[in-house]
Structure formats: structure tokens, C-alpha cells
Motif scaffolding. Structure first.
Motif, short mmCIF file in Angstrom:
data_model
loop_
_atom_site.label_atom_id
_atom_site.label_comp_id
_atom_site.label_asym_id
_atom_site.label_seq_id
_atom_site.Cartn_x
_atom_site.Cartn_y
_atom_site.Cartn_z
N PHE A 138 25.55 19.53 72.74
CA PHE A 138 26.97 19.19 72.65
C PHE A 138 27.69 20.27 71.85
O PHE A 138 27.13 20.82 70.91
N LYS A 139 28.95 20.53 72.28
CA LYS A 139 29.71 21.54 71.53
C LYS A 139 30.94 20.91 70.91
O LYS A 139 31.58 20.06 71.53
N MET A 140 31.24 21.33 69.70
CA MET A 140 32.49 20.89 69.07
C MET A 140 33.25 22.09 68.51
O MET A 140 32.66 23.12 68.17
N PHE A 141 34.56 21.90 68.42
CA PHE A 141 35.46 22.96 67.96
C PHE A 141 36.02 22.64 66.58
O PHE A 141 36.54 21.54 66.37
N MET A 142 35.93 23.61 65.68
CA MET A 142 36.61 23.48 64.38
C MET A 142 37.96 24.19 64.45
O MET A 142 38.71 24.19 63.47
N MET A 171 28.54 24.90 67.68
CA MET A 171 29.80 24.82 66.95
C MET A 171 30.65 26.09 67.13
O MET A 171 30.16 27.21 66.97
N HIS A 172 31.94 25.88 67.46
CA HIS A 172 32.93 26.95 67.38
C HIS A 172 33.47 26.91 65.96
O HIS A 172 34.16 25.96 65.58
N CYS A 173 33.15 27.94 65.19
CA CYS A 173 33.43 27.91 63.75
C CYS A 173 34.62 28.80 63.37
O CYS A 173 34.49 30.02 63.21
N VAL A 226 25.63 28.41 66.20
CA VAL A 226 26.99 28.91 66.03
C VAL A 226 27.31 29.80 67.23
O VAL A 226 26.62 30.79 67.47
N VAL A 227 28.36 29.43 67.96
CA VAL A 227 28.71 30.23 69.15
C VAL A 227 29.58 31.43 68.77
O VAL A 227 30.21 31.45 67.71
N HIS A 228 29.59 32.39 69.64
CA HIS A 228 30.42 33.61 69.56
C HIS A 228 30.74 34.07 68.13
O HIS A 228 31.90 34.19 67.74
N LEU A 229 29.71 34.34 67.36
CA LEU A 229 29.90 34.79 65.97
C LEU A 229 30.38 36.24 65.97
O LEU A 229 29.82 37.09 66.65
N MET A 276 41.23 36.84 71.82
CA MET A 276 40.15 35.85 71.91
C MET A 276 39.96 35.21 70.54
O MET A 276 40.51 35.69 69.53
N CYS A 277 39.18 34.14 70.50
CA CYS A 277 38.96 33.41 69.26
C CYS A 277 37.46 33.12 69.09
O CYS A 277 36.91 32.45 69.97
N PRO A 278 36.84 33.56 68.00
CA PRO A 278 37.38 34.45 66.98
C PRO A 278 37.72 35.82 67.59
O PRO A 278 37.26 36.14 68.67
ZN ZN Z 1 34.68 28.78 71.23
#
Ligand code: ZN
Ligand code: URP
Ligand code: ZN
Length: 451
Positions: A138-142, A171-173, A226-229, A276-278
């Protein structure tokens, strides 16, 4: 070529699986794919794509057909995409919606990480059922307040449930509320151009959220990914947690190690192509990320493929940078870019390259050794890669339907030549020859903890 071994061998395929590795001069094969002098890699596993996905009032330019054709051409034979739960709606509804579209169109194998945007207790059984049915992540966004962001209590609730049912949390951190404030202040001050994408998302906003996600996961007793760090300070937080022995993992993407925030200043609103984010960061961050890839602080290179067209989509944010649909295409170039700049550039070994783009994501996301390996019994997902072939990346020749290429004009040595999906050739001479809808849902199981 695997994540741990380099050897010369024939690969014997029976039906959809690898039957044996060795030398088989006596076997009369129905078909022989010549790979002498080339590298044979396990098919790439890209655990982070956004196909046919709604974002900021528009939809990503690739659907499950064009996006997976681009994946196949780029040597990726399995993707994991993200159904997005509508607030108040049972997450299984968005899951079924994504499933139906992927099933009809995908040309490589696929799976889904459900995005949670809302979690009243009545949805807990839905999470348990998704796990039982083969989608245990599961993915969640901060980030993105007012849209996908969930608060810390919801994150913790989802993590605790996932700890109980054996799932995995992505997690999108980024600290959404602080970034939101900085964005509003920038707009009010007349700072409306794409370059403010990075100025309003400083590294510490990513590092703070990364540390918070790790703390919440530790409290809940769940592994976290942690995604896309992109920021050095965020990677420091991951490294500290891993040093303490916590099950904390992270990915970065080719654009974060290859493109810098200077691209955001490209004239004529060209910087919007890199919003893009981050955000993209400075060369110092890139060096830290390469070190992390070498030292296993980062375990995976995904693409976060989020393709928009410049015309009509990125342009939506002219004069108001937060309205620029965020993300870049990348699904098609991961193998070539990571080989050229990583392996040929002397930054990572060939085996580590295979591990980062195939074996580690297959292990973490519960589909190893079916995917991510060249061994008897594994799916015959194979990539013949010509390490000497020279290619020039360009929007004119790409398969993704985005109308620009973030690496326009870049010259790479090394290219995907042939791709097999479960024993069937789907890319030949670099061109797609497969069939719409031939990709299959991959039921995933338990994650294999990486050393
Ligand atoms: Zn993301
Ligand atoms: O800017 C990005 N990364 N767009 C894709 C959506 C997401 O947050 O992963
Ligand atoms: Zn993403």
C-alpha cells in the motif's frame, strides 16, 4: 548476468519458464535467439509507474498499452502501478478499475500497489482482502494536502494493520502542509515560474517526512519503503534507520541521479517539463544518491514514470507553478541510462545494476524468484542487451506518448535488443512485436527481506 553471477551459458526455455542453463548442442529448439557477445539480463521490474493515472485535473499521457510498450522496449517485463482510492470509497473499487484497464491493454506483466487516501475502520477488511488476493503493498502520501495526503494518524493506522496482515507500506515522503504554505507565499510574491518547484520543496521538507515515516513504521512494526528519494538528508535518515537494523528500504529514479534543478530554469516555460515532487536537486545530492546505490542504502531504481505532454498538460501551470502536472516519463530509458551512467560510468557493477532494476524489486515486492532471476523455474523474462550499440534518446523516436524527452539528444552506449516475456519474444531489434493484453497480473506474496 544475474545480480550475483556473471557466466556464459545457453538458456533453455520450455513454455513460459526457464528450464535449464548450460550448453545444449543436442537440443533442437523451435526458436533460437542469438545473444553471443551480448548481455542476457533478467527482465526489468519497475515497481513505480503511473499509467492512465489522474493527476491535477489531467491524465498521464500513457495508458497501459503505450506505457507498457515503452516499458518492453526499455527492457522492463513487469511493472507495478498505483490505483488511487477516492476518499470515502472502498479501495477495492479503484483496484478493480485499474485491474480492468491493465488486463485489457498491458503488454508486460503487472501488479498493483493500492494507494490509501482514507481509512475508516470499515475499510480494514478491504486491505486484508487485497493482500490475500496478491496485492500486499500500500502507498500513502505525506504530500499533496487537500488531495492525496493522509495525516499521521491514518498513516499509523494503515501501518499497524499492515503489520498485522503481513503487507508492506510505501511512502511518498514530503511535508505537505509546509510545502503548501511555501507555495502559497511564492505565488503571492509573484514567484510563479517552474523554478519555484524546487525552491518551495527544500531538502529538509523531504528529510523531515522521511524520518517521520520511518518513526511511524517503527512504532507500528512494519517494513517501510520510501519512494522516489531525492535528497541527501532523506537518504541519511534511511541510512541511520538501516544501521539500527530496521526494515527500511528506499528507491531513487534515474532522473534524480542524472538531471539537476538547473533544468527548471529552461526558457519558454521549458522548465515545466522537469517539475516533479520531490524536485530535482543539485549535483551534491546526486553524488550522495550514487553512493547510496553503491552502498545499499538505496535498494531499487524505479522510474516513477509519470508522462505528461508539454503541450496542453505541462502548460496548464503557466503563471502558476503548483498547477503544473508533476512528473516525468522514464519507463523506456531506465536500463540504458543506468547501464551507461552507472556501469559504464564506473559507479556501480554490472551485477549491482541487475539487482537495482530487477532482482531487488522482485524480492521486496513478493514475486521472486518468479521474476528478477535467471534460473530454472523462473519466468522466461529475458533481455538481450547490446552493451556496445550506440543510441541517441529523442522524443522523435520514443514509444511513450509524452511529447518531450527529458534526456533529449543524450547519446548512450548500450541498448536493449531483444526482450522475451514468459518465453515469447515481444521486442526484436529494439522494436515492439508483442500483443496488446498479453501481460498478466502477477499475484505477489511475502516480501523477501534484503540483507
Ligand atoms: Zn510520490
Ligand atoms: O512528481 C511526481 N513524482 N509525480 C508522480 C506522482 C508521485 O508523487 O509519485
Ligand atoms: Zn509516483
Amino acid at each position: 548476468m544475474t545480480s550475483s553471477q556473471t557466466f556464459e551459458a545457453d538458456v533453455l526455455i520450455e513454455g513460459e519458464r526457464i528450464d535449464a542453463l548450460g550448453s545444449f548442442p543436442e537440443v533442437e529448439a523451435d526458436r533460437i535467439v542469438e545473444a553471443a557477445g551480448k548481455l542476457v539480463l533478467p527482465g526489468g521490474v519497475d515497481p513505480h509507474t503511473h499509467l492512465d493515472a489522474p493527476l491535477k485535473g489531467t491524465i498521464t499521457a500513457d495508458d497501459f498499452y503505450s506505457g507498457t510498450v515503452a516499458a518492453a522496449i526499455g527492457g522492463t517485463t513487469m511493472i507495478i502501478d498505483f490505483p488511487v482510492q477516492e476518499k470515502g470509497q472502498d479501495p477495492r473499487i479503484s483496484h478493480a478499475d485499474w485491474y480492468a484497464r491493465a488486463e485489457e491493454k498491458a503488454v508486460v506483466d503487472w501488479s498493483l500497489h493500492q494507494v490509501i487516501t482514507d481509512l475508516p475502520d470499515e475499510f480494514f477488511p478491504a486491505l486484508d482482502e487485497l493482500i490475500r488476493d496478491g496485492s500486499p503493498s500500500f502507498k500513502m502520501f505525506m504530500a499533496y494536502p487537500g488531495a492525496r495526503m493522509v495525516d499521521d494518524a491514518t498513516i499509523f493506522k494503515a501501518m499497524r494493520r499492515t503489520a498485522e496482515n503481513g503487507g508492506f507500506v510505501l511512502m511518498h515522503c514530503e511535508n505537505g502542509p509546509v510545502i503548501d504554505l511555501l507555495e502559497k507565499e511564492a505565488i503571492a510574491a509573484g514567484n510563479v515560474d517552474p523554478v519555484y518547484n524546487s525552491i518551495t520543496r527544500p531538502p529538509v521538507t523531504e528529510a523531515e517526512a522521511t524520518s517521520r515515516a520511518i518513526s511511524l513504521a517503527e512504532l507500528a512494526g512494519v517494513p517501510v519503503y520510501v519512494v522516489h528519494l531525492s535528497a541527501a538528508e532523506a537518504l541519511d535518515a534511511v541510512g541511520r534507520a538501516r544501521d539500527r537494523g530496521l526494515p527500511v528500504y528506499a528507491e531513487t529514479c534515474p532522473h534524480y541521479v542524472l538531471l539537476t534543478d538547473e533544468m527548471l530554469s529552461e526558457p519558454d516555460f521549458g522548465g515545466s517539463k522537469y517539475v516533479m515532487c520531490p524536485p530535482l536537486r543539485t549535483p551534491a545530492h546526486q553524488e550522495r544518491l550514487w553512493k547510496g546505490l553503491r552502498d545499499d542504502e538505496l535498494q531499487v531504481v524505479s522510474t516513477d514514470h509519470t508522462p505528461f505532454k508539454f503541450e496542453g498538460q505541462k502548460e496548464m501551470g503557466r503563471g502558476n507553478f503548483p498547477k503544473i502536472p508533476n512528473g516525468v516519463p522514464g519507463i523506456e530509458w531506465r536500463t540504458g541510462l543506468m547501464h551507461h551512467f552507472g556501469v559504464r560510468g564506473g559507479r556501480i557493477s554490472l551485477n549491482r545494476f541487475v539487482e537495482l532494476i530487477s532482482t531487488a524489486p522482485a524480492k521486496l515486492f513478493g514475486c521472486y524468484p518468479r521474476k528478477g532471476e535467471i534460473a530454472p523455474g523462473s519466468d522466461a523474462d529475458l533481455v538481450v542487451f547490446d552493451p556496445e550499440k550506440e543510441v541517441v534518446l529523442s522524443a522523435r523516436t520514443q514509444a511513450t506518448l509524452s511529447d518531450y524527452n527529458p534526456y533529449e539528444g543524450w547519446e548512450l552506449r548500450g541498448a536493449v535488443e531483444t526482450v522475451l516475456l514468459r518465453g515469447t519474444v515481444i521486442v526484436e531489434g529494439g522494436a515492439f512485436v508483442g500483443t496488446r493484453g498479453s501481460g498478466r497480473f502477477v499475484r505477489r506474496g511475502e516480501s523477501i527481506a534484503l540483507a
